[in-house]
Structures are given as structure tokens and as C-alpha cells.
Design a protein around this motif. Structure first.
Motif, PDB file in Angstrom:
ATOM      1  N   GLY A 262      32.516  43.161  66.270  1.00 28.85           N
ATOM      2  CA  GLY A 262      31.796  42.696  65.086  1.00 28.85           C
ATOM      3  C   GLY A 262      32.407  43.234  63.815  1.00 28.85           C
ATOM      4  N   LYS A 263      32.743  44.517  63.823  1.00 23.57           N
ATOM      5  CA  LYS A 263      33.356  45.144  62.660  1.00 23.57           C
ATOM      6  C   LYS A 263      34.680  44.476  62.321  1.00 23.57           C
ATOM      7  N   LEU A 264      35.455  44.214  63.375  1.00 27.35           N
ATOM      8  CA  LEU A 264      36.779  43.619  63.174  1.00 27.35           C
ATOM      9  C   LEU A 264      36.643  42.213  62.581  1.00 27.35           C
ATOM     10  N   HIS A 265      35.683  41.428  63.092  1.00 26.42           N
ATOM     11  CA  HIS A 265      35.459  40.082  62.559  1.00 26.42           C
ATOM     12  C   HIS A 265      35.148  40.144  61.070  1.00 26.42           C
ATOM     13  N   LYS A 266      34.317  41.109  60.732  1.00 26.92           N
ATOM     14  CA  LYS A 266      33.918  41.269  59.337  1.00 26.92           C
ATOM     15  C   LYS A 266      35.143  41.590  58.477  1.00 26.92           C
ATOM     16  N   LYS A 267      35.992  42.456  59.016  1.00 29.99           N
ATOM     17  CA  LYS A 267      37.187  42.867  58.273  1.00 29.99           C
ATOM     18  C   LYS A 267      38.099  41.666  58.026  1.00 29.99           C
ATOM     19  N   ILE A 268      38.325  40.882  59.083  1.00 27.92           N
ATOM     20  CA  ILE A 268      39.189  39.705  58.954  1.00 27.92           C
ATOM     21  C   ILE A 268      38.604  38.743  57.918  1.00 27.92           C
ATOM     22  N   HIS A 269      37.294  38.543  58.010  1.00 25.43           N
ATOM     23  CA  HIS A 269      36.617  37.649  57.075  1.00 25.43           C
ATOM     24  C   HIS A 269      36.804  38.135  55.635  1.00 25.43           C
ATOM     25  N   ASN A 270      36.656  39.442  55.446  1.00 29.07           N
ATOM     26  CA  ASN A 270      36.777  39.999  54.091  1.00 29.07           C
ATOM     27  C   ASN A 270      38.177  39.816  53.527  1.00 29.07           C
ATOM     28  N   ILE A 271      39.191  40.024  54.372  1.00 31.57           N
ATOM     29  CA  ILE A 271      40.570  39.873  53.897  1.00 31.57           C
ATOM     30  C   ILE A 271      40.820  38.432  53.477  1.00 31.57           C
ATOM     31  N   ARG A 272      40.337  37.500  54.279  1.00 30.47           N
ATOM     32  CA  ARG A 272      40.523  36.083  53.946  1.00 30.47           C
ATOM     33  C   ARG A 272      39.838  35.728  52.637  1.00 30.47           C
ATOM     34  N   GLN A 273      38.609  36.176  52.487  1.00 30.80           N
ATOM     35  CA  GLN A 273      37.862  35.857  51.268  1.00 30.80           C
ATOM     36  C   GLN A 273      38.553  36.438  50.042  1.00 30.80           C
ATOM     37  N   ASN A 275      41.677  37.078  49.606  1.00 26.42           N
ATOM     38  CA  ASN A 275      42.857  36.274  49.335  1.00 26.42           C
ATOM     39  C   ASN A 275      42.521  35.006  48.570  1.00 26.42           C
ATOM     40  N   LEU A 276      41.522  34.285  49.071  1.00 22.84           N
ATOM     41  CA  LEU A 276      41.141  33.017  48.443  1.00 22.84           C
ATOM     42  C   LEU A 276      40.614  33.258  47.034  1.00 22.84           C
ATOM     43  N   ASN A 277      39.858  34.322  46.865  1.00 24.58           N
ATOM     44  CA  ASN A 277      39.315  34.624  45.542  1.00 24.58           C
ATOM     45  C   ASN A 277      40.414  34.908  44.544  1.00 24.58           C
ATOM     46  N   LYS A 278      41.429  35.656  44.989  1.00 24.73           N
ATOM     47  CA  LYS A 278      42.526  35.990  44.087  1.00 24.73           C
ATOM     48  C   LYS A 278      43.271  34.731  43.666  1.00 24.73           C
ATOM     49  N   ILE A 279      43.593  33.889  44.636  1.00 24.95           N
ATOM     50  CA  ILE A 279      44.380  32.694  44.318  1.00 24.95           C
ATOM     51  C   ILE A 279      43.589  31.771  43.395  1.00 24.95           C
ATOM     52  N   SER A 280      42.305  31.558  43.712  1.00 25.00           N
ATOM     53  CA  SER A 280      41.525  30.623  42.891  1.00 25.00           C
ATOM     54  C   SER A 280      41.336  31.166  41.479  1.00 25.00           C
ATOM     55  N   ILE A 322      37.863  26.946  43.612  1.00 29.28           N
ATOM     56  CA  ILE A 322      38.508  26.486  42.376  1.00 29.28           C
ATOM     57  C   ILE A 322      37.534  25.625  41.577  1.00 29.28           C
ATOM     58  N   GLN A 323      36.781  24.785  42.300  1.00 28.92           N
ATOM     59  CA  GLN A 323      35.859  23.881  41.621  1.00 28.92           C
ATOM     60  C   GLN A 323      34.783  24.633  40.851  1.00 28.92           C
ATOM     61  N   TYR A 324      34.116  25.580  41.523  1.00 30.50           N
ATOM     62  CA  TYR A 324      32.998  26.209  40.819  1.00 30.50           C
ATOM     63  C   TYR A 324      33.455  27.198  39.755  1.00 30.50           C
ATOM     64  N   LYS A 325      34.561  27.905  40.049  1.00 33.88           N
ATOM     65  CA  LYS A 325      35.060  28.832  39.029  1.00 33.88           C
ATOM     66  C   LYS A 325      35.544  28.063  37.815  1.00 33.88           C
ATOM     67  N   GLY A 326      36.221  26.931  38.070  1.00 31.97           N
ATOM     68  CA  GLY A 326      36.707  26.096  36.986  1.00 31.97           C
ATOM     69  C   GLY A 326      35.573  25.572  36.135  1.00 31.97           C
ATOM     70  N   ASN A 327      34.500  25.133  36.788  1.00 32.12           N
ATOM     71  CA  ASN A 327      33.362  24.606  36.040  1.00 32.12           C
ATOM     72  C   ASN A 327      32.732  25.664  35.147  1.00 32.12           C
ATOM     73  N   PHE A 328      32.662  26.894  35.638  1.00 27.80           N
ATOM     74  CA  PHE A 328      32.065  27.966  34.841  1.00 27.80           C
ATOM     75  C   PHE A 328      32.879  28.240  33.582  1.00 27.80           C
ATOM     76  N   LEU A 329      34.212  28.130  33.708  1.00 28.01           N
ATOM     77  CA  LEU A 329      35.060  28.431  32.556  1.00 28.01           C
ATOM     78  C   LEU A 329      35.294  27.210  31.688  1.00 28.01           C
ATOM     79  N   LYS A 413      48.709  40.347  43.438  1.00 29.23           N
ATOM     80  CA  LYS A 413      49.409  40.465  44.724  1.00 29.23           C
ATOM     81  C   LYS A 413      49.459  39.133  45.466  1.00 29.23           C
ATOM     82  N   ILE A 414      49.876  38.098  44.734  1.00 29.25           N
ATOM     83  CA  ILE A 414      50.032  36.790  45.345  1.00 29.25           C
ATOM     84  C   ILE A 414      51.508  36.583  45.647  1.00 29.25           C
TER      85      ILE A 414
END
Ligand code: ZN
Length: 442
Positions: A262-273, A275-280, A322-329, A413-414
């Protein structure tokens, strides 16, 4: 006034003590029970008479039977209402398969670890002599400490979802706040820009843009995924009850390994999120208008080798961010029509090559003989598509702007490179240089 308000949620870690934990667990169990009780009724009726009930029928049925269950006394009404709202959504999604397949129950391991409260029933408190914020709702004897800093102190809290994930407790609090307050809470400065890009998403090259910037997906997960496979295998070997109704107690090793997994799944999920947050964030910050394609990955995901990869890439999640962050800005974010042939169309003459395969990495135009990297062609087409709609923006970058983007990539770090991926073919010079590009205004 209405336009200027945005709704945002922040997920915070909460630190309940033993007695508070007991109350939260109890509320989670109630929400799960009500859900499963209603689903049982729904499935029974559909099996016997074929009738599809709606959530109002189920709620009435539940209300007439509620008194039979002693432990449901004093349940929050919004908690109940939200359960039936969720069921209505579930029915709507599964409407075509309802007669063949029953609706699923919630369990501890499958979505049954949360409950919802609305504005009237909870409060976020601040004490003058304490550093942290506190969450309070009616049945709690004392408020729960919130570990994280509140990101939007001026926002009005509207609702909260309390969730349990692998022995940890979280609260997702939804705020209503002014757009200026949101922009002030950001760590970077938002500038007006006339830069616009088309984005092509792909498995080989993660993001190809029409300005010559390529972003590769950071996949630091291969090591973790190996560990995940190892833990999965060892967990399968531990003794555990395989079927329902089996009263064999779970072995200590089974519990230990399932927690590790369970811990490992959470870790993988966090790394993915992350990454996506940084790029968007990077894209929304630097470009005034972004055009993406409405890509459905379902056909590609059928391939087994691609299924795991697509989890890493998660195109739809990125598009959503990208959609929601873009709309906010206040950025322009355009999703191209699903049938827009972004990769089949020649950027130079507009000819549509219907015989283009997924494996063709280079686009060769049958009509004008133009050769170009497939992804770059698609990104340019998307830019052109957007230009036709909005009529503004440029994809051309000066040297200074390129350097600025590079610095930003480094900051987030992209992994990036600044050239269309055209290494192995000859391309007219006008395209291989990002600063000198095709004229799209025509
Ligand atoms: Zn052509």
C-alpha cells in the motif's frame, strides 16, 4: 462577480487522536453501509422485475428501513445525501450494462473509505495561540489538527471529504475564492504573453510542441515497479482467506506485506502526480494559449505492453490539469475536435494521408513530397487549428525566450530538448530551427 470566483480544493493531512479516529472510522463505515444497503436493493429489484430504480426510490426505501439499524442513529443528513448522489452517478455511468452486470459494492479496499460533509456541518478553526488550523464537526469532542498550511486563507470552505488511505487520514476541502487571491497564492508571477502552442501527446516523445520544445516523460518508476511486482508475488504466497465467508485469520506476514505494498502504491502515485503537476504548471505559466488533441488511448491500451506505460503517461490527467490551471489563470485552452486529423494532415499543403500508420515516425506527403517528423507535424497542425479559432498568438520564440524556457524546465526538473525530433531525416532548414518557423498566418 460570479465569473471572478473559482472553486478549488486542497487536500490536507489531518492528525486525529485515538478517539477521533474511532469517530471517523465509524462515519466511514456508516457511509459504506448506506451505499451497500442501497446497492443491494437496486440489484435485487433489477433481478426480480427488471426495473431500474433511481436514487430517490432508493433513498425512500432507505429512510423507511433506517430505524431498524441502531448504529445509524444521528448520521449527518449530507453524508446520506452524498451517498445517494454518488449512486445516481454510478447508475448513469453503467446504464447500458445494468441488466447484464450488477453494480459493485464498496469495500475497505475498493473506494469505501471516505465520507462527505457540507458547509453546515463542519468548520475550520483557528486559535490565536496555536500554529495549526483545526477541523471541527458536530460529533467530535475536540477539533482535529490539520498538518498542512492552509493554502487559501481567504477562501470560504464549502465542503469536505474525509478519506482514509493506508492508515493515514486526509481531508479534501473545497474552497470558493476570488481569482486574484488564487493568483496571489501562486509561487510564480503570472505575466501576459502572446505565445501560443499546439501540443501533441505521444508514447515515444511525451510532449511535442509547435515551438520546437520537446518534453520527455520522466519515468523514475521502473525500479519501484520492479519492487511492486516482487511485493505482489510475495503477498500472493502468504496465507490469506481467498473467498468470502472464510474465517481464516490473515497471517501477520500477509498484513505486513499488504501494508508495504500500500505504501509503495501511494509513493508511485505521488511521483506521477508530481510529474504531471510540474509539466502542466510549466506550460500554463509560459504560454497564453494551448491547443491539445482529444486523444482516446483506449485502443492503444489494449496492447499489454502499452498498458503499464500509459499509466505513467496518463494523458487525460495531464489534459485535465492543463485545462483547469489554464482556466484559473485566464489562458486559452482549446481541445481540438476528436475527428480533427492532426497527424494525418500535411502542414505544408493540407493534404490528408489516410494511410498513415501508428508505426510511421516520419510523415511523408504523397502530394507535395514534404517530409517531417510525425509528432511535430501534428503539433503544428494543432497550432494552426487554434490560430483559426482565436486568431492571435505566435509560436515563434526569440533566443532570450528559449533560454527562459530552458531555465524554467531546469527549475521544474523537466527533461527536455529544444529541437523537433528530426535527427534521422533531412528536413528543410526552416523547420529544424525553432526560432525560424513555418508561417502559419496564411
Ligand atoms: Zn503536402
Amino acid at each position: 462577480m460570479v465569473d471572478n470566483c473559482i472553486f478549488l480544493s486542497q487536500k490536507v493531512r489531518i492528525m486525529p487522536n485515538a478517539s477521533q479516529r474511532k469517530i471517523i472510522d465509524d462515519l466511514i463505515a456508516r457511509a459504506r453501509f448506506i451505499h451497500n444497503f442501497a446497492i443491494q436493493r437496486f440489484n435485487d429489484v433489477i433481478e426480480k422485475t427488471g426495473e431500474i430504480l433511481n436514487s430517490d426510490n432508493l433513498r425512500n426505501y432507505y429512510l423507511t428501513h433506517r430505524n431498524e439499524y441502531e448504529f445509524l442513529k444521528g448520521t449527518f443528513s449530507t453524508l446520506e445525501n452524498q451517498v445517494f448522489k454518488d449512486i445516481q452517478k454510478k447508475i448513469k455511468i453503467n446504464i447500458y450494462t445494468l441488466k447484464k452486470k450488477k453494480l459493485n459494492f464498496k469495500s475497505i479496499n475498493n473506494g469505501g473509505q471516505s465520507f462527505y460533509l457540507s458547509l453546515k456541518e463542519f468548520d475550520i478553526k483557528e486559535f490565536p495561540y496555536k500554529k495549526h488550523h483545526y477541523l471541527q464537526f458536530d460529533t467530535l469532542p475536540s477539533p482535529i489538527k490539520i498538518q498542512n498550511k492552509m493554502r487559501f486563507p481567504t477562501g470560504i470552505p464549502l465542503s469536505v471529504v474525509i478519506k482514509k488511505e493506508y492508515d493515514k487520514y486526509y481531508a479534501g476541502i473545497t474552497f470558493k475564492l476570488k481569482r486574484e487571491d488564487y493568483i496571489n497564492s501562486l509561487t510564480y508571477k503570472v505575466e501576459d504573453t502572446n505565445k501560443a502552442i499546439g501540443i501533441d501527446l505521444g508514447a515515444k516523445q511525451y510532449i511535442t510542441t509547435s515551438c520546437g520544445l520537446n518534453i520527455e516523460c520522466d519515468r523514475p518508476l521502473s525500479k519501484l515497479l520492479k519492487r511492486e511486482a516482487f511485493l505482489n508475488r510475495s503477498l500472493n504466497r502468504k496465507v490469506h482467506p481467498l473467498c468470502k465467508g472464510d474465517t481464516t485469520p490473515k497471517s501477520k506476514n500477509y498484513i505486513k506485506y499488504s501494508k508495504k505494498l500500500g505504501k509503495l502504491h501511494k509513493k508511485i502515485h505521488n511521483i506521477r502526480q508530481d510529474n504531471l503537476n510540474k509539466i502542466s504548471t510549466f506550460l500554463v505559466k509560459n504560454f497564453g494559449a494551448i491547443c491539445m488533441e482529444d486523444l482516446e488511448l483506449q485502443d492503444l491500451v489494449k496492447k499489454r505492453s502499452f498498458a503499464k506505460l500509459s499509466q505513467d503517461l496518463s494523458f487525460s490527467e495531464l489534459r485535465h490539469k492543463i485545462q483547469y490551471k489554464g482556466n484559473f489563470l485566464g489562458r486559452t485552452v482549446i481541445i481540438a475536435d476528436r475527428f480533427f486529423p492532426s497527424s494525418k494532415r500535411c502542414i505544408k499543403c493540407g493534404h490528408i494521408n489516410n494511410e498513415l500508420k501508428i508505426t510511421d515516425r516520419i510523415y511523408r506527403c504523397e502530394k507535395c513530397g514534404f517530409e517531417i517528423d510525425r509528432d511535430f507535424n501534428a503539433a503544428c497542425n494543432l497550432f494552426k487549428y487554434m490560430k483559426n479559432i482565436t486568431g492571435w498568438g505566435t509560436s515563434k520564440l526569440t533566443v532570450d525566450e528559449i533560454n527562459k524556457l530552458k531555465a524554467d524546465c531546469e527549475k521544474y526538473k523537466i527533461i527536455h530538448n529544444f529541437q523537433p525530433s528530426v535527427s534521422n531525416i533531412k528536413i528543410p532548414k526552416t523547420i529544424s530551427e525553432p526560432s525560424v518557423q513555418l508561417d502559419f498566418t496564411a
